[in-house]
Scaffold this active site. Sequence first.
Site, PDB file in Angstrom:
ATOM      1  CG  ASP A  13      -1.873  -1.188   1.210  1.00 52.34           C
ATOM      2  OD1 ASP A  13      -2.233  -1.663   0.118  1.00 52.34           O
ATOM      3  OD2 ASP A  13      -2.220  -1.660   2.309  1.00 52.34           O
ATOM      4  CE  LYS A  16       2.422  -2.499  -4.304  1.00 52.98           C
ATOM      5  NZ  LYS A  16       2.120  -2.130  -2.911  1.00 52.98           N
ATOM      6  CB  ALA A  39      -2.737  -6.452  -5.209  1.00 53.64           C
ATOM      7  N   GLY A  40      -4.568  -4.225  -3.782  1.00 53.68           N
ATOM      8  CA  GLY A  40      -5.545  -3.175  -4.079  1.00 53.68           C
ATOM      9  C   GLY A  40      -4.752  -1.942  -4.454  1.00 53.68           C
ATOM     10  CG  HIS A  41      -2.041  -1.984  -6.981  1.00 54.15           C
ATOM     11  ND1 HIS A  41      -1.151  -2.551  -7.853  1.00 54.15           N
ATOM     12  CD2 HIS A  41      -1.771  -2.544  -5.769  1.00 54.15           C
ATOM     13  CE1 HIS A  41      -0.385  -3.413  -7.199  1.00 54.15           C
ATOM     14  NE2 HIS A  41      -0.750  -3.428  -5.937  1.00 54.15           N
ATOM     15  CD  GLN A 223       0.600  -8.902  -2.730  1.00 51.34           C
ATOM     16  OE1 GLN A 223       1.197  -9.453  -3.633  1.00 51.34           O
ATOM     17  NE2 GLN A 223      -0.662  -8.554  -2.869  1.00 51.34           N
ATOM     18  CB  THR A 238       1.548 -12.316   0.760  1.00 53.66           C
ATOM     19  OG1 THR A 238       0.517 -12.885  -0.060  1.00 53.66           O
ATOM     20  CG2 THR A 238       2.722 -11.885  -0.105  1.00 53.66           C
ATOM     21  N   GLY A 301     -10.829  -2.930   3.225  1.00 59.08           N
ATOM     22  CA  GLY A 301     -11.392  -1.798   3.962  1.00 59.08           C
ATOM     23  C   GLY A 301     -10.918  -1.727   5.414  1.00 59.08           C
ATOM     24  CB  ALA A 303      -8.351   0.740  10.481  1.00 59.93           C
ATOM     25  NE  ARG A 304      -3.913   0.581   3.443  1.00 63.36           N
ATOM     26  CZ  ARG A 304      -4.060   1.358   2.368  1.00 63.36           C
ATOM     27  NH1 ARG A 304      -3.714   2.634   2.403  1.00 63.36           N
ATOM     28  NH2 ARG A 304      -4.537   0.849   1.247  1.00 63.36           N
ATOM     29  CB  VAL A 413       2.600  16.633  -2.883  1.00 67.05           C
ATOM     30  CG1 VAL A 413       4.048  16.803  -2.429  1.00 67.05           C
ATOM     31  CG2 VAL A 413       2.450  16.987  -4.356  1.00 67.05           C
TER      32      VAL A 413
HETATM   33  P1  GDP Z   1      -0.700   0.335  -3.578  1.00 73.02           P
HETATM   34  O1  GDP Z   1      -1.330  -0.919  -3.112  1.00 73.02           O
HETATM   35  O2  GDP Z   1       0.770   0.363  -3.324  1.00 73.02           O
HETATM   36  O3  GDP Z   1      -1.022   0.670  -5.008  1.00 73.02           O
HETATM   37  O4  GDP Z   1      -1.322   1.506  -2.681  1.00 73.02           O
HETATM   38  P2  GDP Z   1      -2.875   1.680  -2.269  1.00 73.02           P
HETATM   39  O5  GDP Z   1      -3.625   2.189  -3.425  1.00 73.02           O
HETATM   40  O6  GDP Z   1      -3.368   0.477  -1.575  1.00 73.02           O
HETATM   41  O7  GDP Z   1      -2.730   2.783  -1.127  1.00 73.02           O
HETATM   42  C1  GDP Z   1      -2.127   4.007  -1.362  1.00 73.02           C
HETATM   43  C2  GDP Z   1      -3.151   5.112  -1.041  1.00 73.02           C
HETATM   44  O8  GDP Z   1      -2.482   6.350  -0.984  1.00 73.02           O
HETATM   45  C3  GDP Z   1      -4.198   5.278  -2.118  1.00 73.02           C
HETATM   46  O9  GDP Z   1      -5.394   5.694  -1.511  1.00 73.02           O
HETATM   47  C4  GDP Z   1      -3.620   6.369  -3.008  1.00 73.02           C
HETATM   48  O10 GDP Z   1      -4.630   7.084  -3.713  1.00 73.02           O
HETATM   49  C5  GDP Z   1      -2.967   7.254  -1.982  1.00 73.02           C
HETATM   50  N1  GDP Z   1      -1.772   8.003  -2.411  1.00 73.02           N
HETATM   51  C6  GDP Z   1      -0.758   7.599  -3.225  1.00 73.02           C
HETATM   52  N2  GDP Z   1       0.199   8.544  -3.260  1.00 73.02           N
HETATM   53  C7  GDP Z   1      -0.203   9.562  -2.462  1.00 73.02           C
HETATM   54  C8  GDP Z   1       0.372  10.798  -2.074  1.00 73.02           C
HETATM   55  O11 GDP Z   1       1.482  11.172  -2.464  1.00 73.02           O
HETATM   56  N3  GDP Z   1      -0.374  11.583  -1.210  1.00 73.02           N
HETATM   57  C9  GDP Z   1      -1.592  11.198  -0.749  1.00 73.02           C
HETATM   58  N4  GDP Z   1      -2.225  12.006   0.086  1.00 73.02           N
HETATM   59  N5  GDP Z   1      -2.154  10.037  -1.092  1.00 73.02           N
HETATM   60  C10 GDP Z   1      -1.468   9.221  -1.930  1.00 73.02           C
HETATM   61  P1  IMO Z   2      -0.904  -4.164  -2.259  1.00 68.10           P
HETATM   62  O1  IMO Z   2      -0.459  -4.703  -3.590  1.00 68.10           O
HETATM   63  C1  IMO Z   2      -1.030  -4.628   2.079  1.00 68.10           C
HETATM   64  C2  IMO Z   2      -1.151  -8.731   3.643  1.00 68.10           C
HETATM   65  C3  IMO Z   2      -2.417  -9.135   4.354  1.00 68.10           C
HETATM   66  C4  IMO Z   2      -1.849 -10.085   5.386  1.00 68.10           C
HETATM   67  C5  IMO Z   2      -0.751 -10.802   4.609  1.00 68.10           C
HETATM   68  C6  IMO Z   2      -1.150 -12.138   4.037  1.00 68.10           C
HETATM   69  O2  IMO Z   2      -2.189  -3.446  -2.311  1.00 68.10           O
HETATM   70  O3  IMO Z   2       0.203  -3.400  -1.601  1.00 68.10           O
HETATM   71  P2  IMO Z   2      -2.706 -12.812   1.972  1.00 68.10           P
HETATM   72  O4  IMO Z   2      -4.156 -12.537   1.716  1.00 68.10           O
HETATM   73  O5  IMO Z   2      -1.798 -12.263   0.933  1.00 68.10           O
HETATM   74  O6  IMO Z   2      -2.433 -14.249   2.276  1.00 68.10           O
HETATM   75  O7  IMO Z   2      -2.402 -12.017   3.349  1.00 68.10           O
HETATM   76  O8  IMO Z   2      -0.385  -9.918   3.546  1.00 68.10           O
HETATM   77  N1  IMO Z   2      -1.324  -8.191   2.264  1.00 68.10           N
HETATM   78  C7  IMO Z   2      -1.244  -6.907   1.950  1.00 68.10           C
HETATM   79  N2  IMO Z   2      -1.080  -5.814   2.719  1.00 68.10           N
HETATM   80  N3  IMO Z   2      -1.100  -4.486   0.737  1.00 68.10           N
HETATM   81  C8  IMO Z   2      -1.237  -5.572  -0.055  1.00 68.10           C
HETATM   82  O9  IMO Z   2      -1.207  -5.506  -1.400  1.00 68.10           O
HETATM   83  C9  IMO Z   2      -1.354  -6.850   0.543  1.00 68.10           C
HETATM   84  N4  IMO Z   2      -1.520  -8.095   0.066  1.00 68.10           N
HETATM   85  C10 IMO Z   2      -1.483  -8.916   1.128  1.00 68.10           C
HETATM   86  O10 IMO Z   2      -3.060  -8.034   4.952  1.00 68.10           O
HETATM   87  O11 IMO Z   2      -1.237  -9.357   6.417  1.00 68.10           O
HETATM   88 MG    MG Z   3      -2.860  -1.575  -1.836  1.00 71.17          MG
END
Ligand code: GDP
Ligand code: IMO
Ligand code: MG
Length: 423
Positions: A13, A16, A39-41, A223, A238, A301, A303-304, A413
């Site tokens: 998270d 990426k 993953a959730g991007h 991840q 993972t 969803g 809380a991180r 930013v």
């Molecule tokens: P990923 O899994 O690595 O692609 O990251 P996620 O999408 O799960 O989580 C990153 C969160 O931070 C998302 O809600 C993005 O929209 C947000 N984000 C990414 N870069 C920035 C930044 O520079 N500033 C802020 N405020 N939010 C960001």
């Molecule tokens: P992105 O690509 C954050 C974590 C889970 C758990 C552990 C194992 O969005 O960064 P799994 O379901 O993979 O067997 O769970 O890995 N986890 C992540 N945490 N971002 C992710 O992906 C994750 N993918 C798995 O929360 O702790």
């Molecule tokens: Mg993510």
Amino acid sequence: MPTKVVIGAQWGDEGKGKIIDILAANADVVVRSSGGNNAGHTVEANGEQYKLHLVPSGILYPDKLCIIGNGVVVDPKALLEELDMFASRGIDTKNMIIDARAHMIMPYHIELDALSESSRGKSDIGTTKRGIGPCYMDKAERSGIRMHEFVDETVFRRRFRENMEIKNAVITKIYGGQELKYEDYIDEYVSYAQRLAPYMADATAVLYKEIKKGKEVLFEGAQGTLLDLDLGTYPYVTSSHPISGGVCVGTGIGPTMIDECIGVVKAYTTRVGKGPFPTELFDETGEYIRNKGFEFGATTGRARRTGWFDAVIVDYAVRTSSLNSIALNKVDTLSDIPKLKICVGYEINGKVITDFPYSLDTLASCTPVYEEMEGWSGDLTSVTSYDGLPVNAKRYISRIEELCHVRVSMVGVGPNRSQNLIR
Ligand code: GDP
Ligand code: IMO
Ligand code: MG
């Protein structure tokens, strides 16, 4: 060969998806190599927000080839939901292929993920319950169903029935769960296979040819380093290899074809799921970061957990993925915190270590050693150049570079495509 690997350098998270979307503007191909819909991007572009789980984050550009590599585990139902989501929002996904070798997540994998988590009780891993671990277990055990078998109806019917029988024995006899009925699933999954069949290809061959032609390729990590099956905080990890080395195995190209490795990093640290987190904050600063940075999982969803920037971790990622530079996201989130802390080492038995420990027991007895830095104030989300950042933000970034032995090449930013400062 302009090929770039983009990986997560913390616990996932890191942003990426945003970085891939930005770099994809100048790329030809975007490839996912590992993980699945755990993953959730998040990508924010053109006033819209998209959450991608399996589809590579280059899909918002109509002309980019998007590849789901052989190392990805594919839940066909989740993938089709994602493709339908894109279709309903006017995004064409025809330019995507799935490698024939990719393993498929089946309903019994999802069931077993939930059952094994609940049987672990308090020592559960906190998985996303998407069936990721059980699917990779079958791959390693050599009983998994691959994409090319999934789309062959005769083969799939046989393999699905055989596997389900074995899994049902585990589900009922080991975990005391309810057995799954073949008849309840087979027609549904055959229909998924028919819909996904046109996407199947030998992606390894396609990718090799694209690289040989000099096309620009982005490898989209999922991840993060500390979730790596070997190098992460085992067993709270993972079941795949999110480090840069995982890209070769997960896409079928060799290491000499990779030109650059970029780590994506948050300006602080977060973790979702269980396991150790040395710089975790349990106070109002942690809460402030969670709310301001909107730190809630893009997949589940949840809380991180939030904490201070940990240079030991990012330095470890620089080493284990041979990172050339890092993209530092969410610098805007740290505004208005008067004093910031950076973890520069871990103290254990009176000694300070800077190599991330391999043992969780060692990690548990470590006390983070902090360096305090002056914070900055004001909204950074409309800053358009690196020079426009407050001086203390620049000092914070420079200190991260020194401690992690790596250059910060991009500064985030804000969540939007445009809120990225190139250095
Ligand atoms: P990923 O899994 O690595 O692609 O990251 P996620 O999408 O799960 O989580 C990153 C969160 O931070 C998302 O809600 C993005 O929209 C947000 N984000 C990414 N870069 C920035 C930044 O520079 N500033 C802020 N405020 N939010 C960001
Ligand atoms: P992105 O690509 C954050 C974590 C889970 C758990 C552990 C194992 O969005 O960064 P799994 O379901 O993979 O067997 O769970 O890995 N986890 C992540 N945490 N971002 C992710 O992906 C994750 N993918 C798995 O929360 O702790
Ligand atoms: Mg993510």
